[in-house]
Enzyme design. Structure first.
Site, PDB file in Angstrom:
ATOM      1  N   ASN A  87      11.074  -3.351  44.481  1.00 42.01           N
ATOM      2  CA  ASN A  87      11.041  -3.668  45.811  1.00 42.01           C
ATOM      3  C   ASN A  87       9.991  -4.608  46.785  1.00 42.01           C
ATOM      4  OD1 ASN A  87       9.933  -2.538  48.904  1.00 42.01           O
ATOM      5  ND2 ASN A  87      10.692  -1.426  47.959  1.00 42.01           N
ATOM      6  N   LEU A 144      14.247 -13.516  52.244  1.00 39.72           N
ATOM      7  CA  LEU A 144      15.946 -13.429  52.633  1.00 39.72           C
ATOM      8  C   LEU A 144      15.941 -11.596  52.755  1.00 39.72           C
ATOM      9  CD1 LEU A 144      16.841 -15.408  50.338  1.00 39.72           C
ATOM     10  CD2 LEU A 144      18.443 -15.267  52.510  1.00 39.72           C
ATOM     11  N   TYR A 179      19.771  -1.785  64.898  1.00 41.73           N
ATOM     12  CA  TYR A 179      18.542  -1.945  65.775  1.00 41.73           C
ATOM     13  C   TYR A 179      18.350  -0.968  67.057  1.00 41.73           C
ATOM     14  CZ  TYR A 179      20.007  -6.725  63.693  1.00 41.73           C
ATOM     15  OH  TYR A 179      20.592  -8.120  62.792  1.00 41.73           O
ATOM     16  N   THR A 228      16.604 -16.197  62.663  1.00 44.24           N
ATOM     17  CA  THR A 228      17.457 -15.679  63.260  1.00 44.24           C
ATOM     18  C   THR A 228      18.424 -16.534  64.459  1.00 44.24           C
ATOM     19  OG1 THR A 228      19.035 -13.463  63.983  1.00 44.24           O
ATOM     20  CG2 THR A 228      17.128 -13.613  64.038  1.00 44.24           C
ATOM     21  N   GLU A 234      19.500 -14.893  66.883  1.00 46.03           N
ATOM     22  CA  GLU A 234      19.169 -13.575  67.633  1.00 46.03           C
ATOM     23  C   GLU A 234      17.587 -14.084  68.365  1.00 46.03           C
ATOM     24  OE1 GLU A 234      20.420 -10.154  67.284  1.00 46.03           O
ATOM     25  OE2 GLU A 234      22.017 -10.923  66.801  1.00 46.03           O
ATOM     26  N   TYR A 276      15.038  -6.530  66.692  1.00 46.29           N
ATOM     27  CA  TYR A 276      14.834  -6.656  65.090  1.00 46.29           C
ATOM     28  C   TYR A 276      14.719  -8.219  65.405  1.00 46.29           C
ATOM     29  CZ  TYR A 276      17.860 -10.317  62.670  1.00 46.29           C
ATOM     30  OH  TYR A 276      18.560 -11.337  61.376  1.00 46.29           O
ATOM     31  N   LYS A 288      11.375 -10.698  64.060  1.00 43.77           N
ATOM     32  CA  LYS A 288      12.106 -12.026  63.436  1.00 43.77           C
ATOM     33  C   LYS A 288      10.909 -12.944  64.292  1.00 43.77           C
ATOM     34  CE  LYS A 288      15.148 -11.630  60.999  1.00 43.77           C
ATOM     35  NZ  LYS A 288      14.962 -11.586  59.418  1.00 43.77           N
ATOM     36  N   LYS A 298      38.111  -2.333  66.580  1.00 44.44           N
ATOM     37  CA  LYS A 298      37.448  -2.250  67.597  1.00 44.44           C
ATOM     38  C   LYS A 298      36.711  -3.682  68.448  1.00 44.44           C
ATOM     39  CE  LYS A 298      37.048   1.811  66.096  1.00 44.44           C
ATOM     40  NZ  LYS A 298      35.810   3.521  65.487  1.00 44.44           N
TER      41      LYS A 298
HETATM   42  P1  NAD Z   1      21.553  -8.782  53.275  1.00 46.59           P
HETATM   43  O1  NAD Z   1      21.601  -7.830  53.492  1.00 46.59           O
HETATM   44  O2  NAD Z   1      22.581  -9.219  52.672  1.00 46.59           O
HETATM   45  O3  NAD Z   1      20.123  -9.577  52.176  1.00 46.59           O
HETATM   46  C1  NAD Z   1      19.759  -8.656  52.024  1.00 46.59           C
HETATM   47  C2  NAD Z   1      18.807  -8.671  50.840  1.00 46.59           C
HETATM   48  O4  NAD Z   1      17.501  -7.829  50.419  1.00 46.59           O
HETATM   49  C3  NAD Z   1      19.806  -7.354  50.424  1.00 46.59           C
HETATM   50  O5  NAD Z   1      20.425  -7.517  48.889  1.00 46.59           O
HETATM   51  C4  NAD Z   1      18.856  -5.701  50.134  1.00 46.59           C
HETATM   52  O6  NAD Z   1      19.017  -5.284  48.826  1.00 46.59           O
HETATM   53  C5  NAD Z   1      17.656  -6.650  49.492  1.00 46.59           C
HETATM   54  N1  NAD Z   1      16.675  -5.907  50.499  1.00 46.59           N
HETATM   55  C6  NAD Z   1      16.619  -5.064  51.193  1.00 46.59           C
HETATM   56  N2  NAD Z   1      14.867  -4.381  51.316  1.00 46.59           N
HETATM   57  C7  NAD Z   1      14.937  -5.067  50.004  1.00 46.59           C
HETATM   58  C8  NAD Z   1      13.694  -4.483  49.571  1.00 46.59           C
HETATM   59  N3  NAD Z   1      12.157  -4.250  50.081  1.00 46.59           N
HETATM   60  N4  NAD Z   1      12.821  -5.236  48.448  1.00 46.59           N
HETATM   61  C9  NAD Z   1      13.745  -5.481  47.804  1.00 46.59           C
HETATM   62  N5  NAD Z   1      14.657  -5.774  48.200  1.00 46.59           N
HETATM   63  C10 NAD Z   1      14.891  -5.481  48.829  1.00 46.59           C
HETATM   64  O7  NAD Z   1      21.308 -10.059  54.235  1.00 46.59           O
HETATM   65  P2  NAD Z   1      21.627 -11.236  54.714  1.00 46.59           P
HETATM   66  O8  NAD Z   1      22.533 -11.405  55.668  1.00 46.59           O
HETATM   67  O9  NAD Z   1      22.036 -11.582  53.257  1.00 46.59           O
HETATM   68  O10 NAD Z   1      20.342 -11.947  55.330  1.00 46.59           O
HETATM   69  C11 NAD Z   1      19.601 -12.756  54.775  1.00 46.59           C
HETATM   70  C12 NAD Z   1      18.730 -13.290  55.237  1.00 46.59           C
HETATM   71  O11 NAD Z   1      18.883 -13.608  57.122  1.00 46.59           O
HETATM   72  C13 NAD Z   1      17.770 -12.018  56.529  1.00 46.59           C
HETATM   73  O12 NAD Z   1      16.767 -12.537  56.964  1.00 46.59           O
HETATM   74  C14 NAD Z   1      18.389 -12.097  58.457  1.00 46.59           C
HETATM   75  O13 NAD Z   1      17.879 -10.964  58.956  1.00 46.59           O
HETATM   76  C15 NAD Z   1      18.628 -13.643  57.915  1.00 46.59           C
HETATM   77  N6  NAD Z   1      19.864 -14.157  59.091  1.00 46.59           N
HETATM   78  C16 NAD Z   1      21.235 -13.057  58.354  1.00 46.59           C
HETATM   79  C17 NAD Z   1      22.177 -14.029  58.945  1.00 46.59           C
HETATM   80  C18 NAD Z   1      23.525 -14.448  59.087  1.00 46.59           C
HETATM   81  O14 NAD Z   1      24.238 -14.231  59.011  1.00 46.59           O
HETATM   82  N7  NAD Z   1      23.942 -13.919  57.056  1.00 46.59           N
HETATM   83  C19 NAD Z   1      22.383 -13.978  60.246  1.00 46.59           C
HETATM   84  C20 NAD Z   1      20.910 -14.078  60.956  1.00 46.59           C
HETATM   85  C21 NAD Z   1      19.186 -14.378  60.213  1.00 46.59           C
HETATM   86  C1  UGA Z   2      24.080 -11.084  63.671  1.00 40.85           C
HETATM   87  C2  UGA Z   2      23.374  -9.735  63.136  1.00 40.85           C
HETATM   88  O1  UGA Z   2      22.312  -9.515  64.018  1.00 40.85           O
HETATM   89  C3  UGA Z   2      22.186 -10.722  62.274  1.00 40.85           C
HETATM   90  O2  UGA Z   2      22.895 -10.565  61.352  1.00 40.85           O
HETATM   91  C4  UGA Z   2      21.759 -11.923  62.172  1.00 40.85           C
HETATM   92  O3  UGA Z   2      20.678 -12.532  62.158  1.00 40.85           O
HETATM   93  C5  UGA Z   2      22.536 -13.027  63.339  1.00 40.85           C
HETATM   94  O4  UGA Z   2      23.811 -11.715  64.367  1.00 40.85           O
HETATM   95  C6  UGA Z   2      23.813 -14.035  62.361  1.00 40.85           C
HETATM   96  O5  UGA Z   2      24.909 -13.467  62.451  1.00 40.85           O
HETATM   97  O6  UGA Z   2      23.566 -14.812  63.267  1.00 40.85           O
HETATM   98  P1  UGA Z   2      25.611 -10.158  66.007  1.00 40.85           P
HETATM   99  O7  UGA Z   2      26.157 -11.365  65.959  1.00 40.85           O
HETATM  100  O8  UGA Z   2      26.103  -9.616  67.294  1.00 40.85           O
HETATM  101  O9  UGA Z   2      24.508 -10.276  64.956  1.00 40.85           O
HETATM  102  O10 UGA Z   2      26.656  -9.681  65.093  1.00 40.85           O
HETATM  103  P2  UGA Z   2      27.731  -9.153  64.014  1.00 40.85           P
HETATM  104  O11 UGA Z   2      27.231  -7.139  64.419  1.00 40.85           O
HETATM  105  O12 UGA Z   2      28.770  -9.446  63.518  1.00 40.85           O
HETATM  106  O13 UGA Z   2      28.520  -8.864  65.713  1.00 40.85           O
HETATM  107  C7  UGA Z   2      28.946  -9.525  66.430  1.00 40.85           C
HETATM  108  C8  UGA Z   2      29.682  -9.279  68.281  1.00 40.85           C
HETATM  109  O14 UGA Z   2      31.118  -8.704  67.751  1.00 40.85           O
HETATM  110  C9  UGA Z   2      29.214  -9.429  68.892  1.00 40.85           C
HETATM  111  O15 UGA Z   2      29.696  -8.777  70.087  1.00 40.85           O
HETATM  112  C10 UGA Z   2      29.802  -7.368  68.037  1.00 40.85           C
HETATM  113  O16 UGA Z   2      29.087  -6.357  69.685  1.00 40.85           O
HETATM  114  C11 UGA Z   2      30.908  -7.079  67.903  1.00 40.85           C
HETATM  115  N1  UGA Z   2      31.961  -6.701  66.763  1.00 40.85           N
HETATM  116  C12 UGA Z   2      30.911  -5.378  65.894  1.00 40.85           C
HETATM  117  C13 UGA Z   2      33.101  -5.593  67.790  1.00 40.85           C
HETATM  118  O17 UGA Z   2      33.413  -6.267  68.144  1.00 40.85           O
HETATM  119  N2  UGA Z   2      33.489  -5.121  66.987  1.00 40.85           N
HETATM  120  C14 UGA Z   2      33.261  -4.499  66.029  1.00 40.85           C
HETATM  121  O18 UGA Z   2      34.250  -3.269  64.550  1.00 40.85           O
HETATM  122  C15 UGA Z   2      31.933  -5.424  65.436  1.00 40.85           C
END
Ligand code: NAD
Ligand code: UGA
Length: 360
Positions: free
Chosen positions: A61, A81, A90, A124, A126, A170, A174, A234
């Site tokens: 952790n 990450l 959120y 992000t 966001e 969130y 961030k 959905k």
């Molecule tokens: P993810 O949830 O897949 O990965 C997060 C990882 O962190 C997980 O493997 C989880 O087990 C680990 N984790 C959580 N709490 C922990 C702790 N206390 N100690 C150790 N490990 C821990 O998320 P992701 O999609 O890979 O995103 C990674 C980062 O990128 C995040 O900061 C997220 O906000 C940012 N981000 C991702 C996206 C996207 O498109 N995936 C978009 C915007 C921002």
């Molecule tokens: C995401 C998350 O906040 C983060 O993982 C990240 O920071 C960022 O945005 C990103 O991925 O860049 P969001 O884009 O809203 O937020 O991600 P989703 O949960 O994938 O939703 C996308 C859209 O699909 C939203 O409008 C949501 O309301 C819609 N949605 C989601 C549906 O219409 N149906 C579903 O079953 C799920």
């Protein structure tokens, strides 16, 4: 600290087992250029990496700051990450979301500044919040209207909803951390890069509810759950909101350039996203159904239906949404030589294939 691109470097990847972390760790190990200390509480997405001679995996952790400091001391660059980053959390567990996106990583930022380690931090898209269309109302609801939606790292405003709309817990957390990191950089006490991802998609994104975790994942996994297990897809609040979905492989290419090019990437914020892959969520549902049908032609059962749900019903009280966000990626293009190459069709086809292989 290595001084040239060719020197060997040690990276500490926090969250190496997550969606982005697993793809990034695998690609960095394959490059053979880095020693990696990877921390995560979950290794289920990286079983193939665990025995790699260049990886030291620590199942721990990261909120244990003594342990964190010990591992950061041994590295040159930290890639951070770890976060709770599913929108369903959120407005339902906002205190934990703020803790994991601000309070805990604040400690990490302090450690990096104190130990003089380079920090590559994942923020992000966001942070841009509701975006212009949401504020301007119907006047701008023409998806072809120019300019207004293109989000620039150092110019666009970040406009979030009211505090009572806890969806923004969130983004606020961030954003405040970005401001802290930026302030350290401005004081000259931290070399950092902030990455703002725009909806990365790919294999092993999130989880399938009831199979490998409970809850509501991000939209790609929600729709895969529906397609694979014959449940309705959905559309939340009409599915009109739009996203620029970005292939995880393009994203990893950008992140590796950031790792390799500190002179260009230090003290910069980068949008990493694919402006050419914009689609409404209703359009995404349709496209995923078409691809699913194309790659599973032997299946004779009808595809599940598309249904409409309110956000209150789907996410609960306090949910709001971003209506449209298109990244300006000229900074990444100019400083890193990065442009995304993978179309939405290709990215979805690859992801759908991989979900089918893994879950069915
Ligand atoms: P993810 O949830 O897949 O990965 C997060 C990882 O962190 C997980 O493997 C989880 O087990 C680990 N984790 C959580 N709490 C922990 C702790 N206390 N100690 C150790 N490990 C821990 O998320 P992701 O999609 O890979 O995103 C990674 C980062 O990128 C995040 O900061 C997220 O906000 C940012 N981000 C991702 C996206 C996207 O498109 N995936 C978009 C915007 C921002
Ligand atoms: C995401 C998350 O906040 C983060 O993982 C990240 O920071 C960022 O945005 C990103 O991925 O860049 P969001 O884009 O809203 O937020 O991600 P989703 O949960 O994938 O939703 C996308 C859209 O699909 C939203 O409008 C949501 O309301 C819609 N949605 C989601 C549906 O219409 N149906 C579903 O079953 C799920």
């Amino acid at each position: 600290m290595p001084t040239s691109e060719t020197s060997r470097e040690t990276l500490c990847i926090l969250g190496c087992g997550g969606f982005i972390g697993s793809h990034l760790t695998r690609a960095l190990l394959n490059s053979g250029r880095y020693d990696i200390i990877g921390l995560d509480i979950d290794d289920s997405k990286i079983p193939d990496c665990l025995q790699h001679p260049l990886l030291t995996f620590v199942n721990a952790n990261i909120y244990d700051s003594t342990l964190l400091k010990k591992h950061i001391t041994q590295c040159d660059t930290v890639i951070s990450l770890v976060a709770l980053c599913n929108p369903a959390l959120y407005n339902t567990i906002p205190l934990q979301v703020i803790n994991s996106n601000f309070i805990q990583p604040l400690e990490l930022v302090k450690i990096c500044a104190e130990l003089k380690k380079r920090l590559i931090h994942f923020s992000t898209c966001e942070v841009y919040g509701k975006t212009v269309q949401g504020l301007a109302g119907d006047a701008l609801k023409n998806p072809n209207a120019p300019g207004n939606y293109i989000l620039k790292e150092d110019e666009s405003p970040n406009i979030l909803g009211p505090v009572s709309a806890q969806r923004w817990s969130y983004a606020s957390a961030k954003e405040l951390l970005e401001r802290v990191i930026y302030a350290y950089g401005a004081e000259g006490t931290l070399n950092y890069t902030i990455i703002r991802p725009f909806n990365f998609i790919g294999p092993r994104m999130d989880f399938i509810p009831g199979v490998d975790e409970e809850g509501i994942p991000r939209v790609l996994a929600c729709f895969m759950d529906a397609l694979m297990f014959k449940k309705p897809l959905k559309l939340v609040d009409g599915g009109e909101n739009r996203r620029c979905f970005t292939s995880i492989y393009d994203a990893v290419d950008a992140i590796i350039r950031i790792v390799r090019l500190p002179k260009h990437a230090n003290n910069q914020i980068f949008n990493i996203g694919n402006p050419n892959n914009e689609i409404s969520i209703a359009g995404l549902a349709k496209k995923m159904m078409e691809i699913f049908l194309r790659i599973t032609p032997s299946k004779t059962e009808p595809l599940p239906e598309i249904v409409h749900v309110s956000s209150k019903e789907f996410y609960g009280e306090g949910y709001e949404d971003s209506d449209r966000r298109i990244p300006d990626i000229s900074k990444a293009q100019n400083l890193l030589g990065w442009v995304p190459k993978i179309s939405l069709d290709e990215a979805l086809t690859d992801a759908i294939h991989s979900y089918l292989q893994f879950y069915l």
